[in-house]
Design an enzyme around this catalytic site. Structure first.
Site: not given
Ligand SMILES: *[C@@H]1O[C@H](CO)[C@@H](O)[C@H](O)[C@H]1NC(C)=O
Ligand SMILES: *[C@@H]1O[C@H](CO)[C@@H](O)[C@H](O)[C@H]1NC(C)=O
Ligand SMILES: *[C@@H]1O[C@H](CO)[C@@H](O)[C@H](O)[C@H]1NC(C)=O
Ligand SMILES: [Ca+2]
Length: 534
Positions: A409, A196, A445
């Protein structure tokens, strides 16, 4: 153990053992003493000591001084190690919290630096525990500020510079110095592991500090960062706040809309299993949910709501039609309702505009429009954009990057990582020589989701169920590529039953090296050999 050290001291005083300084091996023989007599602050400029402690494997350390919003009150430690924590100034008004965990056993002399997430401020202690459990010396910083908001950026560009690039680099440099001082030999290899925002940090490292790492795992990277913040701010003005007119409830999202996305797209890959194997093929048509003229069962949407969905699932563009950011991943609905389309401002984007772009802590995120995406990218503080087209210095020094991204995601669309890799590949036909990207079907995610999403990407619980082996573990894969010249061809993910290691493996799937596409050959879809990358 403290007793052992003092007995040792008195024996030394009696001259039964040679003087301490005469023998380097006696340090290794007594790891606790080696740890507690180390003086880390002497090796790093502008550093002060916060912690120096010897921790035995199986100990849960309490992180009572850690910012509560980081939600990491304690951490189970998985190796016998020396824990060093420093504060290192990066300017007269900024600095980092620095953690370096040095396991007693360090046979392969590997160092790994770990990244952060979101807009935080939080050391990923679970990643320090995970990697030290695998024998790495491991470093993490708070990225220049504590906690999960962007408020510390306000009127302090030095804190912002730490976040953009300086905290990780400062930490990595200190970690290299200290590991060498501690073990009396330098790290043979330096790695990076993050997802991320942490994925962005890895790419930024390769771009700006090409000598920092031999191998980088950059998951779900927040690249093209300013536009990303714009895209994620886009949703709230579309949905409106909870309860506003034509507001779409969470129930409709997780029930009706998610089910309709799957109805349209799940089977396109040949298997109805809740996984949209090839998201590029899924072009969700929300019109299918438009209420029939006399329908009033609550299981349909009005015209305005259908128009909301059309905007939410479309590529994000400026009024002239040029692309700001690729479209959201369809199939993420049960997770995306928690943040991006929760009917509330997305805090990371809101903070970015409030405290960095607009310098206005009262700015209301409902006012967002695409002109602010442009403004953010024009400002591009400390070149946080992180969208390189080439990485010549990193490539030339033999560095390797593995990226991965989940196909469902809910925070950063995987289509952006494909766009990023495609752009770099147009500039370098041999991009696979040093940068490989894997699309992980059915992953949310960074972790979670209906797919085979566990592959050792971080210190969450399932990492422990994954053998440290290049085929199934992405950190082992980057090590094999860097140290043995064996690039990964697939990345096998594991789905545990109910995501619980103790319950055993549900299925595995080989995720494909981009741009290859997962293709169903027939047979039991839970058998990896029923699929091929074509
Ligand atoms: C940040 O948190 C660390 C502990 O993790 C603490 O030592 C430090 O004082 C904090 N910094 C600030 C500015 O509050
Ligand atoms: C580090 O300390 C020195 C003095 O010891 C000072 O000149 C320098 O500005 C400091 N650097 C930072 C980044 O604070
Ligand atoms: C998995 O979780 C579901 C729902 O929480 C539960 O009904 C089921 O019994 C669990 N399966 C196992 C094997 O524990
Ligand atoms: Ca499917």
């Amino acid at each position: 153990m403290l007793g052992t050290a003092s007995i040792w001291m008195s024996l030394a005083a009696l001259n039964i053992f040679p003087p301490f300084t005469a023998s380097a091996t006696s340090w290794v023989d007594d790891p606790r003493r080696r740890c507690l007599s180390f003086e880390p602050e002497k090796f790093v400029a502008n550093a002060t000591r916060t912690w120096l402690e010897y921790v035995s494997r199986g100990t849960t350390i309490q992180l009572s001084d850690n910012d509560a919003s980081c939600n990491r009150p304690s951490q189970l430690v998985e190796a016998d190690l020396c824990r060093i924590a420093l504060h290192i100034d990066t300017s007269h008004r900024s600095g980092i919290t620095f953690e370096l965990w040095l396991p007693d056993e360090w046979p392969a002399a590997r160092l790994v630096s770990t990244g952060n997430g979101g807009i935080d401020g939080c050391v990923k202690y679970e990643d320090l525990a995970y990697t030290t459990g695998l024998g790495f010396a491991a470093m993490g910083t708070n990225n220049g500020h504590n906690g999960t908001t962007g408020a510390p950026f306000y009127h302090n560009p030095d804190v912002l510079e730490d976040y953009a690039h300086r905290a990780l680099h400062t930490g990595t440099a200190a970690a290299k110095t200290l590991t060498e001082a501690f073990y009396k030999k330098p790290a043979a290899r330096s790695y990076y592991l993050g997802c991320s925002l942490g994925g962005r940090m890895g790419i930024k490292g390769a771009e700006r500090y090409p000598d920092d790492y031999d191998g980088i795992v950059a998951g779900c990277p927040a690249v093209d960062f300013n536009h990303l913040q714009g895209q994620r701010a886009m949703f709230y003005p579309i949905t409106g706040p909870v309860g506003s007119s034509n507001y779409i409830s969470h129930q409709l999202w997780t029930g009706l809309i998610h089910d309709e996305v799957l109805r349209q797209c799940d089977g396109l890959d040949g298997v109805v299993d809740g996984i949209i194997e090839v998201p590029d093929r899924c072009h969700f048509k929300p019109e299918a949910l438009l209420c029939a003229p006399d329908q009033d069962d609550g299981l349909c949407l009005n015209k305005q709501q259908v128009e909301q969905l059309r905007q939410i699932y479309a590529p994000y563009t400026y009024p002239d039609g040029s692309l700001i950011f690729p479209r959201m991943n369809p199939g993420n609905e049960i997770m995306v309702v928690q943040k991006l389309i929760s009917g509330a401002p997305f805090s990371y984007s809101q903070d970015w505009f409030r405290y960095v772009v607009l310098n206005d802590p009262t700015w209301d995120a409902i006012e967002y429009d695409s002109s602010l995406a442009r403004r953010a990218d024009d400002l591009n503080p400390f070149d946080i954009r992180t969208y390189p087209e080439t990485l010549p210095a990193f490539k030339a020094r033999g560095g390797k990057i593995i990226s991965y991204h989940g196909g469902q995601d809910n925070q950063i669309t995987s289509f952006n990582t494909a766009r990023f890799w495609d752009r770099m590949s147009r500039a370098d036909q041999r991009l696979h020589d040093y940068f490989r990207f894997f699309r992980v079907s059915g992953m949310f995610h960074c972790n979670g989701g209906p797919g085979a999403w566990a592959f050792g990407q971080g210190g969450g619980a399932p990492a422990k169920g994954i053998a440290f082996e290049p085929r199934t573990n992405v950190l082992a894969a980057i090590v094999a590529w860097v140290e043995r010249g064996e690039p990964p061809e697939t990345l096998t993910g594991t789905k545990f039953i109910n995501d619980t290691v103790a319950l055993g493996v549900d299925f595995q799937r080989r995720h494909c090296l981009y741009p290859k596409t997962q293709t169903y050959l027939g047979g039991n879809h839970k058998d990896p050999s029923s699929w091929n990358c074509l």
